[in-house]
Structure formats: structure tokens, C-alpha cells
Enzyme design. Structure first.
Site, short mmCIF file in Angstrom:
data_model
loop_
_atom_site.label_atom_id
_atom_site.label_comp_id
_atom_site.label_asym_id
_atom_site.label_seq_id
_atom_site.Cartn_x
_atom_site.Cartn_y
_atom_site.Cartn_z
N LYS A 1 1.02 -1.15 -0.05
CA LYS A 1 0.06 -0.01 -0.13
C LYS A 1 0.81 1.41 0.03
O LYS A 1 1.52 1.40 1.05
CB LYS A 1 -0.90 -0.10 1.24
CG LYS A 1 -1.87 1.40 1.40
CD LYS A 1 -2.83 1.07 2.43
CE LYS A 1 -3.74 2.25 2.72
NZ LYS A 1 -4.59 2.16 3.81
N LYS B 1 -2.21 -1.40 -4.10
CA LYS B 1 -2.99 -0.32 -4.04
C LYS B 1 -2.13 1.03 -4.12
O LYS B 1 -1.05 1.00 -3.31
CB LYS B 1 -3.61 -0.24 -2.49
CG LYS B 1 -4.48 0.91 -2.37
CD LYS B 1 -5.24 0.54 -0.96
CE LYS B 1 -5.88 1.76 -0.66
NZ LYS B 1 -6.43 2.02 0.70
C1 PBG Z 1 -7.63 2.86 5.54
C2 PBG Z 1 -7.82 3.18 3.91
C3 PBG Z 1 -7.80 4.15 2.97
C4 PBG Z 1 -8.16 3.41 1.82
C5 PBG Z 1 -8.69 2.05 2.01
N1 PBG Z 1 -8.51 1.90 3.34
C6 PBG Z 1 -7.25 5.29 3.15
C7 PBG Z 1 -5.88 5.55 3.52
O1 PBG Z 1 -4.99 4.88 3.79
O2 PBG Z 1 -5.74 6.93 3.67
C8 PBG Z 1 -8.16 4.29 0.44
C9 PBG Z 1 -9.04 3.83 -0.36
C10 PBG Z 1 -9.36 4.55 -1.54
O3 PBG Z 1 -8.79 5.69 -1.85
O4 PBG Z 1 -10.43 4.26 -2.46
N2 PBG Z 1 -6.35 3.14 5.75
#
Ligand code: PBG
Length: 327
Positions: free
Chosen positions: A196, A249
Site C-alpha cells: 500500500k 494499492k
Molecule cells: C484506510 C484505507 C484507506 C483506503 C482504504 N483503506 C485510506 C488511507 O490509507 O488513507 C483508500 C481507498 C481509496 O482511496 O479508495 N487506511
């Protein structure tokens, strides 16, 4: 006489039936996971301004939304909760009657065959908006793990089918795996957000989930977008720690990473087609600048071609309709 030598690639492209026959990648409704934002209160369907078509939905209206999702043939949802009150340790995340726990109970009682995937993170529940416990401006790693384990176990007790930890604390996979096993949930799969990135493409999500960090950013725990080898290290440690599936992601700007992870790890890989990717397409489509259906299908095909087994996408309902109409 000097004959030209070349290959006739166009032979396989000459009509749509032949093209269908030789197509290498397909998008099926079975590939898609639809994220839902569930909120406190009643009778609320609060549109998210930066994500046209996406609403925060209160628990009493969730059944109605699930009727729609079910009739479209979507088989898996990813749950995010927006609690009424936030605090420093994100206690709403692991409350037995928290938003995600209650939403899970409702969905599983109405539609037992639809898979509920619980996002395990604290950022929607902490008043500072970070994904772990904060002390003196630092996000503490090991201290956050206990709370994340509590969150995952309470999501499992509410009936979640898959736990998806997204917090990016080191050791979250092994901590949650052990916590679930000890609580009697050794059968529940872990879909780890192993890879991520600290991405600006999450902006609209933070509006939707009301989880923007109140100070600083997430760069001390999410990955640097410039790094490729680091993705393999993250994926490797998560596999060793017990991840059954790996999420990469965002999706579209990270297709190389999806391919790398696909090649190295023989387990299901999930591309998260994140909020910013969704909003850009919706905005351009609203302006009449692009053909939304064709652009979305090409984006999703790109993610599967890169190696994704499945895709988390806010377009899932749109795609379900397009696939149905195309038949
Ligand atoms: C929670 C989380 C996030 C997303 C999914 N789970 C946000 C972040 O890390 O700030 C982002 C998903 C998206 O942008 O569609 N940590």
C-alpha cells in the site's frame, strides 16, 4: 523477384467473433468487490461530493442498498465505517456494536451468500485520523497492533468472511493471524493490504470515510510511490506472516507492481482501483470528455492483464449493469 516478408497479425482481428475467441483477459462480475461506506444515524444517504454515485449509508438503509447489490449479482463487499464519535485510540473500530460490526450482522442475516470483507484500520475511528496510536506526533507501531487485533476479532465475531487489514503497521499480519486463531477463527482468510503506497489518489476516500490525518501524513507507514523492490519485501513478509491474498494499492498507476507481485507470489492478488482513480473518470465523464464505460472497462482489463485475480472498485455497480446490457 524480392518478396516482402512479414507476419499477418491482422488475420486474428478481422471480425468481432474472432476477436472474442482469441481474447486473453475478461472482466467478470465474480472478479469485483464493491466498497461500502456505512455511517451512524438513521435515514441517511449522504452523497460524497468528490465521488459521484457513492453515498455514506446509514444502517437502516443498508438492506435497501444490499437488495440493489444482490440484484446486480455483486458477490463481495468491502466495509468501511464512519462512527458517531472518534477518540484517540479509535475505540469505535473494535466496539462489539461498532458500525462495521452492525453492518456485517445486517448483511449476513439478509444475504448470507454475499461475502463481507472487513477493512481493519483505525483511521476512520481516531480523532487524529492516523491508522494507529499516536504519541508525541509519532504513530506507534507495536502499541497499535493490540488494537488492530481487537478490531479484527470483533469483526470476525460479527460474522465477517474475510479480514482485510489496511493499516500498514509492521507485523499486523502475524498479529492478526494469531489473534484470529486464538479466538477460534483459524478458518478466516486474511486479505492483506501488503503493498500500500502513500498515495494522493486516496484523497476522495478520505472525504468519504472522514479519515484525513489531522496532522502530518501517512509516509512513515505507507510506502514511497517511487519504490518497486520494497513492494516485494512487503509482500514477502506478509506471505510469511500468514496472508492468504495480497492487495496492491492503488491500481492504475501501479500496474508494474501488480505484475511483479503476481510473478513472485502464487496466491490471489487484488488490485484496489482507488477513490482518486474513480473520481477522475467520473469528472471527465460528467464533462462529456470521455466514454465512461469504455474507459472503465479498459482500466479494469489493464489491471487483470497486469496479473490481478480480482479488483476492488467503486465502479462495480456500473460494471454489473454494463455487463448485463452487453449480453
Ligand atoms: C484506510 C484505507 C484507506 C483506503 C482504504 N483503506 C485510506 C488511507 O490509507 O488513507 C483508500 C481507498 C481509496 O482511496 O479508495 N487506511
Amino acid at each position: 523477384m524480392n518478396e516482402l516478408q512479414f507476419t499477418r497479425h491482422r488475420r486474428l482481428r478481422q471480425n468481432s467473433t474472432l476477436r472474442d475467441l482469441v481474447r486473453e483477459t475478461h472482466i467478470l462480475i465474480d472478479d469485483l468487490i464493491y466498497p461500502l461506506f456505512v455511517t451512524f444515524g438513521t435515514n441517511k444517504r449522504q452523497p460524497v461530493p468528490s465521488m459521484p454515485g457513492i453515498d455514506q449509508i446509514s444502517l437502516d438503509l443498508l438492506k435497501e442498498e444490499m437488495d440493489d447489490i444482490n440484484s446486480l449479482g455483486i458477490k463481495a463487499v468491502l466495509l468501511f465505517g464512519i462512527p458517531e464519535k472518534k477518540d484517540s485510540c479509535g475505540s469505535g473500530a473494535y466496539h462489539d456494536h461498532g458500525i462495521v460490526q452492525e453492518a456485517t450482522r445486517i448483511i449476513k442475516s439478509e444475504y448470507p451468500h454475499i461475502l463481507v470483507i472487513a477493512d481493519t484500520c483505525l483511521c476512520e475511528y481516531t480523532d487524529h485520523g492516523h491508522c494507529g496510536v499516536v504519541d508525541n506526533g509519532d504513530v506507534l507501531n507495536d502499541e497499535s497492533l493490540d488494537l488492530l487485533v481487537k478490531t479484527a476479532v470483533s469483526q470476525a465475531q460479527a460474522g465477517a468472511d474475510i479480514i482485510a487489514p489496511s493499516n500498514m503497521m509492521d507485523g499486523f499480519t502475524t498479529a492478526i493471524r494469531h489473534g484470529l486463531d486464538d479466538a477460534g477463527f483459524s478458518h478466516l482468510p486474511l486479505m492483506s493490504y501488503a503493498v500500500k503506497y502513500a498515495s494522493s489518489f486516496y484523497g476522495p476516500f478520505r472525504d468519504a470515510a472522514e479519515s484525513t490525518p489531522q496532522f502530518g501524513d501517512r509516509k512513515t507507514y505507507q510506502m514511497d510511490p517511487a519504490n518497486r523492490l520494497e513492494a516485494l519485501r512487503e509482500a514477502q513478509s506478509d506471505v510469511e506472516e500468514g496472508a492468504d491474498m495480497l492487495i496492491v494499492k492503488p491500481g492504475m498507476p501501479y500496474l508494474d507492481i501488480i505484475r511483479d507481485v503476481r510473478n513472485e507470489f502464487p496466491i490471489p492478488i487484488i488490485a484496489y482501483n482507488v477513490s482518486g482513480e474513480y473520481s477522475m473518470v467520473k469528472a471527465a465523464a460528467q464533462n462529456g470528455w470521455i466514454d465512461e464505460e469504455k474507459i472503465v472497462m479498459e482500466m479494469l482489463i489493464g489491471m487483470k492483464r497486469a496479473g490481478a485475480t480480482m479488483i476492488i472498485t467503486y465502479f462495480a455497480k456500473d460494471v454489473a449493469k454494463w455487463l448485463r446490457n452487453g449480453k
